[in-house]
Design a protein around this motif. Structure first.
Motif, PDB file in Angstrom:
ATOM      1  N   ASP A  96       0.836  -1.209   0.000  1.00  0.00           N
ATOM      2  CA  ASP A  96       0.000   0.000   0.000  1.00  0.00           C
ATOM      3  C   ASP A  96       0.867   1.254   0.000  1.00  0.00           C
ATOM      4  O   ASP A  96       0.634   2.185  -0.775  1.00  0.00           O
ATOM      5  N   SER A 126      -0.491  -0.768  12.190  1.00  0.00           N
ATOM      6  CA  SER A 126      -0.812   0.516  11.571  1.00  0.00           C
ATOM      7  C   SER A 126       0.449   1.169  11.021  1.00  0.00           C
ATOM      8  O   SER A 126       1.553   0.924  11.497  1.00  0.00           O
ATOM      9  N   ILE A 146      -2.526   5.339   9.882  1.00  0.00           N
ATOM     10  CA  ILE A 146      -3.260   4.833   8.731  1.00  0.00           C
ATOM     11  C   ILE A 146      -3.468   3.368   9.052  1.00  0.00           C
ATOM     12  O   ILE A 146      -2.507   2.601   9.177  1.00  0.00           O
ATOM     13  N   ASP A 147      -4.698   2.999   9.242  1.00  0.00           N
ATOM     14  CA  ASP A 147      -5.009   1.661   9.719  1.00  0.00           C
ATOM     15  C   ASP A 147      -4.737   0.599   8.657  1.00  0.00           C
ATOM     16  O   ASP A 147      -4.849   0.850   7.455  1.00  0.00           O
ATOM     17  N   TYR A 148      -4.417  -0.580   9.152  1.00  0.00           N
ATOM     18  CA  TYR A 148      -4.241  -1.736   8.290  1.00  0.00           C
ATOM     19  C   TYR A 148      -5.522  -1.910   7.471  1.00  0.00           C
ATOM     20  O   TYR A 148      -6.615  -1.869   8.002  1.00  0.00           O
ATOM     21  N   HIS A 149      -5.394  -2.060   6.196  1.00  0.00           N
ATOM     22  CA  HIS A 149      -6.501  -2.217   5.247  1.00  0.00           C
ATOM     23  C   HIS A 149      -7.332  -0.958   5.064  1.00  0.00           C
ATOM     24  O   HIS A 149      -8.454  -1.023   4.565  1.00  0.00           O
ATOM     25  N   GLU A 150      -6.817   0.206   5.472  1.00  0.00           N
ATOM     26  CA  GLU A 150      -7.549   1.445   5.207  1.00  0.00           C
ATOM     27  C   GLU A 150      -7.587   1.654   3.696  1.00  0.00           C
ATOM     28  O   GLU A 150      -6.554   1.563   3.028  1.00  0.00           O
ATOM     29  N   ARG A 206      -7.463   2.995   0.003  1.00  0.00           N
ATOM     30  CA  ARG A 206      -6.596   3.988  -0.640  1.00  0.00           C
ATOM     31  C   ARG A 206      -7.283   5.341  -0.757  1.00  0.00           C
ATOM     32  O   ARG A 206      -6.643   6.384  -0.593  1.00  0.00           O
ATOM     33  N   PHE A 245      -9.068   6.798   1.217  1.00  0.00           N
ATOM     34  CA  PHE A 245      -8.986   7.531   2.488  1.00  0.00           C
ATOM     35  C   PHE A 245      -7.533   7.812   2.863  1.00  0.00           C
ATOM     36  O   PHE A 245      -7.215   8.875   3.383  1.00  0.00           O
ATOM     37  N   ALA A 246      -6.653   6.849   2.620  1.00  0.00           N
ATOM     38  CA  ALA A 246      -5.254   6.990   3.039  1.00  0.00           C
ATOM     39  C   ALA A 246      -4.527   8.093   2.270  1.00  0.00           C
ATOM     40  O   ALA A 246      -3.856   8.930   2.875  1.00  0.00           O
ATOM     41  N   LYS A 304      -5.539  11.581   3.243  1.00  0.00           N
ATOM     42  CA  LYS A 304      -5.061  11.839   4.602  1.00  0.00           C
ATOM     43  C   LYS A 304      -3.590  12.276   4.580  1.00  0.00           C
ATOM     44  O   LYS A 304      -3.200  13.225   5.254  1.00  0.00           O
TER      45      LYS A 304
END
Length: 180
Positions: free
Chosen positions: A60, A141, A155-159, A161, A163-164, A167
């Motif tokens: 990611d 994270s 940025i949370d695991y599996h957030e 793309r 949203f990430a 951010k």
């Protein structure tokens, strides 16, 4: 809880990053928290023997960096092992070679890894497996830090793309070029 200070989002009560540690990067260079001074950071803790969790955030991050192009050059992207028994400098060099060239792998003695993890407020533990081997449980994270060493947010695991990337753009104050 978030607050807006000088158009930069930071966590309320988030102290600046501080931990006295020395680790070795995947090129054999000694690194410390001084290497973070004045630069944004994306930091992820994991281990090279991780079958599925660790490669996902690193993949990611690689995709996010591609989205930023040359703007990503000012960011430290660091993968710190929680498994120094197996993750040698050579193992880290091999592992990070599968990801974006900006991703740096850091390893070192167990006590230095513990100091770094404590500084980042990361938790990890060695878990024996039925086969007599072991795996590692760890915080999964990605942490985004500003150039002053303050946590801008996780940025949370599996957030997703979508949203990430915004951010990170907002934290870095990079205008969005197109919808993600």
């Amino acid at each position: 809880m978030w607050c807006d200070q000088s158009n930069t989002r930071t966590f309320v009560d988030a102290p600046a990053f501080e931990a006295g540690f020395e680790l070795t990067d995947h090129r054999g260079m000694v690194r410390s928290q001084d290497d973070f001074a004045g630069r944004w950071m994306l930091v992820f803790f994991g281990f090279t023997y991780c079958p599925d969790v660790c490669p996902t955030p690193l993949s990611d991050i690689s995709a996010w960096l591609e989205d930023f192009g040359p703007e990503a050059e000012g960011m430290n992207v660091i993968f710190i092992t929680v498994d120094p028994e197996r993750d040698t400098v050579e193992a880290m060099a091999d592992y990070v070679s599968y990801f974006h060239p900006s991703v740096r792998g850091w390893t070192g003695p167990g006590d230095e890894i513990a100091r770094a993890a404590d500084g980042f407020r990361v938790r990890y533990e060695k878990i024996p497996t039925d086969s007599g081997d072991y795996t590692m449980n760890h915080t999964a994270s990605v942490f985004l830090f500003d150039e002053t060493g303050r946590l801008s947010g996780p940025i949370d695991y599996h957030e997703p793309r979508e949203f990430a990337v915004p951010k990170i753009r907002q934290a870095l104050e990079i205008p969005s070029e197109e919808p993600v």
